[in-house]
Design a protein around this motif. Structure first.
Motif, PDB file in Angstrom:
ATOM      1  N   ARG A 235       0.923  -1.125   0.037  1.00 14.00           N
ATOM      2  CA  ARG A 235      -0.109   0.062  -0.041  1.00 14.00           C
ATOM      3  C   ARG A 235       0.785   1.299   0.058  1.00 14.00           C
ATOM      4  O   ARG A 235       2.043   1.374   0.523  1.00 14.00           O
ATOM      5  CB  ARG A 235      -0.968   0.009   1.220  1.00 14.00           C
ATOM      6  N   LEU A 236       0.387   2.368  -0.686  1.00  9.28           N
ATOM      7  CA  LEU A 236       1.148   3.504  -0.819  1.00  9.28           C
ATOM      8  C   LEU A 236       0.277   4.662  -0.148  1.00  9.28           C
ATOM      9  O   LEU A 236      -0.914   4.765  -0.215  1.00  9.28           O
ATOM     10  CB  LEU A 236       1.213   3.938  -2.300  1.00  9.28           C
ATOM     11  N   ALA A 237       0.972   5.893   0.264  1.00  5.81           N
ATOM     12  CA  ALA A 237       0.328   7.102   0.767  1.00  5.81           C
ATOM     13  C   ALA A 237       1.088   8.186  -0.145  1.00  5.81           C
ATOM     14  O   ALA A 237       2.102   8.003  -0.523  1.00  5.81           O
ATOM     15  CB  ALA A 237       0.697   7.182   2.273  1.00  5.81           C
ATOM     16  N   PRO A 238       0.404   9.265  -0.070  1.00  2.00           N
ATOM     17  CA  PRO A 238       1.050  10.313  -0.674  1.00  2.00           C
ATOM     18  C   PRO A 238       2.263  10.754  -0.016  1.00  2.00           C
ATOM     19  O   PRO A 238       2.414  10.797   1.171  1.00  2.00           O
ATOM     20  CB  PRO A 238       0.077  11.393  -0.822  1.00  2.00           C
ATOM     21  N   VAL A 239       3.233  11.389  -0.542  1.00  2.48           N
ATOM     22  CA  VAL A 239       4.524  11.973  -0.037  1.00  2.48           C
ATOM     23  C   VAL A 239       3.904  13.091   0.725  1.00  2.48           C
ATOM     24  O   VAL A 239       3.072  14.088   0.477  1.00  2.48           O
ATOM     25  CB  VAL A 239       5.408  12.298  -1.055  1.00  2.48           C
ATOM     26  N   GLU A 240       4.538  13.151   2.043  1.00  4.39           N
ATOM     27  CA  GLU A 240       4.019  14.551   2.859  1.00  4.39           C
ATOM     28  C   GLU A 240       4.265  15.668   2.113  1.00  4.39           C
ATOM     29  O   GLU A 240       5.237  15.957   1.587  1.00  4.39           O
ATOM     30  CB  GLU A 240       4.910  14.388   4.029  1.00  4.39           C
ATOM     31  N   GLY A 241       3.146  16.347   2.241  1.00  2.00           N
ATOM     32  CA  GLY A 241       3.502  17.908   1.484  1.00  2.00           C
ATOM     33  C   GLY A 241       2.698  17.757  -0.033  1.00  2.00           C
ATOM     34  O   GLY A 241       2.521  18.761  -0.630  1.00  2.00           O
ATOM     35  N   ASP A 242       2.597  16.565  -0.392  1.00  2.00           N
ATOM     36  CA  ASP A 242       2.072  16.284  -1.889  1.00  2.00           C
ATOM     37  C   ASP A 242       0.497  16.270  -1.916  1.00  2.00           C
ATOM     38  O   ASP A 242      -0.119  16.228  -2.954  1.00  2.00           O
ATOM     39  CB  ASP A 242       2.692  15.131  -2.696  1.00  2.00           C
TER      40      ASP A 242
END
Length: 167
Positions: free
Chosen positions: A159-166
């Motif tokens: 699973r992925l999450a957005p890069v912080e700040g994106d």
């Protein structure tokens, strides 16, 4: 695995289901037989589609193919599966197993930042190794299978999450 082609009238799913004695494809759920396709590349020829001979001309242009058949010119583009979810990163948060198999190698770990197309895991199914890649830029929040672990088709592998700040 199906390929998606974009034509003027929309996106069509094309899957090769047989190669002998003729090419058999499933287009939007309907089976078709293609024979005498001729050599690949630019040029003209005749293709036999479901028993009917059709004259055609084709030329590759900037990531697309122009095909003239039956008096009509059609632009054919291959749909990039990474772009299907929309946006720059494709929008998918999960890496799914395309077939049942086992994990051969884990390239990245939970917490790692990954770029679209970067290798996450290598799997093996029916003695064929396939590298599963990140569908978009992001951070791996979970890698759910380790080396030697088995899985079923369409099981979530990571699973992925957005890069912080994106966001």
């Amino acid at each position: 695995m199906a390929l998606k082609l974009k034509l003027e009238d929309g996106v069509h799913e094309v899957e090769i289901v047989g190669r002998r004695p003729h090419l058999t494809v499933r287009i939007d759920g309907r089976l078709h037989t293609i024979a005498d396709l001729g050599p690949a590349g630019d040029g003209s020829g005749t293709v036999t589609l479901d028993g009917a001979d059709l004259a055609f001309e084709r030329i590759a242009r900037a990531g697309a193919c122009l095909v003239r058949i039956d008096g009509r010119t059609i632009t054919v583009d291959v749909v990039d599966p990474f772009d299907e979810g929309g946006g720059a990163g494709g929008g998918r948060d999960e890496i799914l197993a395309p077939m049942p198999g086992a994990v051969v190698h884990v390239h990245r770990s939970a917490g790692d930042e990954v770029a679209r197309g970067e290798a996450v895991l290598t799997i093996e199914s029916m003695k064929l190794q396939t590298t599963l890649v990140a569908p978009r830029d992001g951070v791996l929040v979970a890698v759910l299978k380790g080396e030697g672990d088995t899985f079923e088709k369409d099981e979530v592998i990571a699973r992925l999450a957005p890069v912080e700040g994106d966001q």
